[in-house]
Scaffold this motif. Structure first.
Motif, PDB file in Angstrom:
ATOM      1  N   UNK A 169       0.818  -1.216   0.000  1.00  0.00           N
ATOM      2  CA  UNK A 169       0.000   0.000   0.000  1.00  0.00           C
ATOM      3  C   UNK A 169       0.853   1.268   0.000  1.00  0.00           C
ATOM      4  N   UNK A 170       2.168   1.101   0.046  1.00  0.00           N
ATOM      5  CA  UNK A 170       3.054   2.257   0.049  1.00  0.00           C
ATOM      6  C   UNK A 170       3.108   2.987   1.370  1.00  0.00           C
ATOM      7  N   UNK A 171       2.767   2.294   2.459  1.00  0.00           N
ATOM      8  CA  UNK A 171       2.781   2.899   3.785  1.00  0.00           C
ATOM      9  C   UNK A 171       4.133   2.663   4.461  1.00  0.00           C
ATOM     10  N   UNK A 172       4.585   3.638   5.224  1.00  0.00           N
ATOM     11  CA  UNK A 172       5.785   3.415   6.034  1.00  0.00           C
ATOM     12  C   UNK A 172       5.385   2.553   7.230  1.00  0.00           C
ATOM     13  N   UNK A 173       6.193   1.579   7.578  1.00  0.00           N
ATOM     14  CA  UNK A 173       5.815   0.620   8.611  1.00  0.00           C
ATOM     15  C   UNK A 173       7.060   0.080   9.301  1.00  0.00           C
TER      16      UNK A 173
END
Length: 331
Positions: free
Chosen positions: A31-35
């Motif tokens: 999803x292109x989220x930083x995690x």
């Protein structure tokens, strides 16, 4: 010891580096989220602490995450195959995982950010996913002698108990596997079972084996019995025949495990008051009563740890990420 590093900020912080935690990491990445995934032990720590010779109830394809094939030698894989599978997923996908780092505190959100304190640093995250499972805390009996060196709440390998008199308490898969393996390594095994028979949830290909070993007397079983006391060289049990002492070298208290409910409550997550302690969450999104905090995996079942497994909770990762991205779009 706290290490003074600058606070790291992420869209998603995942507590727990087991299979479901890895699945959440993969979905975050897509999803292109930083995690970041925070795991207090080694990679898939709970699986690592399973018995050496454990065979999964599920077939390999039901243990797959993100449609990555799990190829095993037999339809039902063993512990070592699972460790290899999930390790390769983590390393091949370059997942951002911090191992041997324990989450100690999650503060109430301020300015839509949760502040997370670990044993090594602090983080800020818009969303928290709790995927910690339930294998960390045993169900203690709280009887005299439970803290003796001869007592263990986890079972690893049968060789340790060869030629020894071992009492196995419990009638679930873990207790049955331990009893059979120790018996076959030359151990003298006595099972102490609270109910009238071996548990109905025992793996279907194992149950006839344990029933037959008990019927023929190879493994002694005392049903409708409870442990009363553990002593240096014996245990005391109570059954319909009254109290009796059994000579003994080691005790395996395989009476099940439970989630860390205090951790959930300290975050503000409500638990049911019916004894099942099921956390409050939205079954469509997996979000708890605390905005921005989600649950994934077996932790959703509270004390009903038999209801959620890898195969039926791996979908939680997609459900959570869909909700997180939809909220981000609407903001």
């Amino acid at each position: 010891m706290q290490i003074n590093n600058p606070e790291e900020k992420y869209d998603v912080l995942i507590v727990g580096g087991g299979p479901i935690g890895l699945a959440c990491g993969l979905e975050s990445k897509k999803k292109g989220l930083s995690y970041v995934i925070i795991e207090k032990g080694c990679l898939v720590n709970s699986l690592y602490n399973y018995p050496t010779n454990m065979t999964f109830f599920s077939t390999s394809e039901k243990l797959e995450i993100d449609n990555i094939p799990f190829i095993s030698n037999k339809p039902k894989p063993g512990k070592q195959e699972a460790l290899e599978y999930y390790r390769r997923i983590a390393t091949s996908n370059h997942l951002n995982i911090h191992l041997f780092e324990k989450v100690e505190k999650v503060d109430s959100p301020q300015n839509d950010l949760h502040r997370v304190t670990t044993s090594k640093r602090t983080y800020s995250a818009k969303n928290i996913i709790v995927a910690t499972g339930f294998y960390d805390i045993p169900n203690y009996l709280n009887i005299p002698g439970e803290d003796l060196p001869k007592v263990a709440h986890y079972y690893a390998d049968p060789h340790f108990y060869a030629t020894q008199k071992t009492v196995v308490v419990g009638a679930s898969n873990s207790a049955v596997d331990a009893a059979l393996e120790i018996y076959r390594k030359g151990g003298d095994v006595t099972m102490v079972v609270r109910g009238p028979a071996i548990g109905e949830r025992v793996k279907y290909w194992v149950k006839p084996d344990i029933d037959n070993r008990i019927d023929e007397g190879s493994i002694r079983a005392v049903f409708n019995a409870e442990m009363k006391e553990i002593r240096e060289n014996e245990v005391v049990i109570s059954s319909k025949e009254g109290e009796q002492a059994i000579e003994n070298d080691f005790v395996l208290l395989l009476t099940g495990y439970r989630p860390n409910f205090e951790f959930l409550k300290n975050m503000g997550i409500k638990l049911s008051e019916d004894g099942k302690k099921i956390p409050q969450y939205n079954h469509d999104t997996m979000e708890t009563n605390v905005p921005g905090i989600y649950l994934a995996g077996v932790i959703c079942g509270g004390m009903e740890t038999h209801k959620w497994f890898i195969e039926n909770s791996r979908i939680h990762a997609k459900m959570i990420m869909e909700d997180i991205t939809e909220k981000a779009i609407s903001e």
